[in-house]
Design a protein around this motif. Structure first.
Motif, PDB file in Angstrom:
ATOM      1  N   PRO A 179       0.854  -1.300   0.035  1.00  0.00           N
ATOM      2  CA  PRO A 179      -0.144   0.182   0.121  1.00  0.00           C
ATOM      3  C   PRO A 179       0.922   1.347  -0.209  1.00  0.00           C
ATOM      4  N   SER A 214      -5.803  -1.120   8.379  1.00  0.00           N
ATOM      5  CA  SER A 214      -7.210  -1.148   8.635  1.00  0.00           C
ATOM      6  C   SER A 214      -7.888   0.289   8.759  1.00  0.00           C
ATOM      7  N   TRP A 216      -6.671   2.970   7.196  1.00  0.00           N
ATOM      8  CA  TRP A 216      -6.383   3.850   5.706  1.00  0.00           C
ATOM      9  C   TRP A 216      -7.342   3.199   4.889  1.00  0.00           C
ATOM     10  N   ARG A 217      -7.686   1.750   4.937  1.00  0.00           N
ATOM     11  CA  ARG A 217      -8.647   1.095   3.951  1.00  0.00           C
ATOM     12  C   ARG A 217      -9.913   1.871   4.359  1.00  0.00           C
ATOM     13  N   ARG A 220     -10.259   5.033   2.412  1.00  0.00           N
ATOM     14  CA  ARG A 220     -10.128   4.845   1.300  1.00  0.00           C
ATOM     15  C   ARG A 220     -11.564   4.266   0.583  1.00  0.00           C
ATOM     16  N   THR A 227      -7.535   0.464  -3.189  1.00  0.00           N
ATOM     17  CA  THR A 227      -6.315   0.096  -1.994  1.00  0.00           C
ATOM     18  C   THR A 227      -5.609  -1.184  -2.601  1.00  0.00           C
ATOM     19  N   THR A 229      -4.581  -4.877  -1.940  1.00  0.00           N
ATOM     20  CA  THR A 229      -5.255  -5.863  -1.518  1.00  0.00           C
ATOM     21  C   THR A 229      -4.379  -7.175  -1.473  1.00  0.00           C
TER      22      THR A 229
END
Length: 235
Positions: A179, A214, A216-217, A220, A227, A229
């Motif tokens: 990421p 977690s 950050w996702r 987003r 993101t 994955t």
């Protein structure tokens, strides 16, 4: 400007629209799914945002799902929250006038950014963050590598290219699994890490890294951005 309550019921929003509140979940228990008041689709709580009515009747986003009282759930996407506002679904779910304000999506986004910044600060205290171009480049090339790269929005294209080149040398085609967290400004990173002029940083292995990613996702997801994955491979 606030939303105007309507008295007529919204089709599909019934008495089961609200949860019973965190105090009624029981110790160590959490519902596997919640139903979005916009789409009426059941999803895991992690993919949704909980809302409660404050003492003044206004809608309050409960990003950590801990506030008392019965809660309504909406898919954690900006457009879903905007739809709930446009159709006045909060008032219909709570069965009472529940003004939310047209800036609700922006307030949620800011709250999610704050959560991400705080998670980075905690990861830093746990020793899971390195900062500075040289340290980031060295961490990428070392074992076990990095869990994510953090870059201030103001970062130069040249600096980004050099970091990408280091990632390519280390991960090759698996670079897509690393990421790139570039959602925060330099000022926000300075605040999170307690130092000045942070442009480049990286998350290294550790419990703090998982919490950061977690959050950050979640940010987003709300903003409708992609993101990484895939899990990075080690050389």
């Amino acid at each position: 400007m606030t939303e105007v309550a309507e008295s007529s019921p919204e089709p599909g929003i019934g008495d089961d629209a609200l949860d019973a509140g965190p105090d009624h979940a029981g110790p160590g228990r959490r519902a596997r799914t919640r139903t979005c008041i916009v789409t009426r689709v059941a999803q895991p709580p992690e993919a949704m945002i909980r809302f409660v009515r404050g003492p003044d009747g206004a809608v309050v986003p409960d990003l950590r799902a801990r506030l008392p009282g019965r809660g309504a759930w909406v898919s954690a996407r900006r457009e879903a929250v905007a739809t709930a506002l446009r159709k006045n679904l909060f008032s219909r779910a709570f069965k009472a006038p529940s003004p939310a304000g047209t800036d609700l999506p922006d307030r949620i986004a800011e709250g999610l950014r704050t959560d991400l910044r705080q998670a980075i600060a905690l990861a830093n205290k746990a020793g899971c963050v390195v900062a500075g171009f040289g340290k980031v480049e060295a961490a990428i090339g070392s074992e076990p590598g990095v869990a994510a790269v953090i870059q201030a929005r103001e970062g130069s294209p040249d600096g980004r290219r050099k970091i990408t080149a280091a990632l390519m040398r280390r991960y090759g085609q698996a670079i897509s699994g690393i990421p790139i967290v570039d959602d925060l400004s330099e000022d926000e990173l300075d605040m999170a890490l307690g130092r000045d002029h942070v442009i480049h940083a990286a998350l290294v292995a550790g419990a703090g890294a998982a919490g950061c990613l977690s959050r950050w996702r979640r940010l987003r997801l709300f903003e409708g951005a992609a993101t990484a994955t895939e899990e990075p491979e080690t050389a």
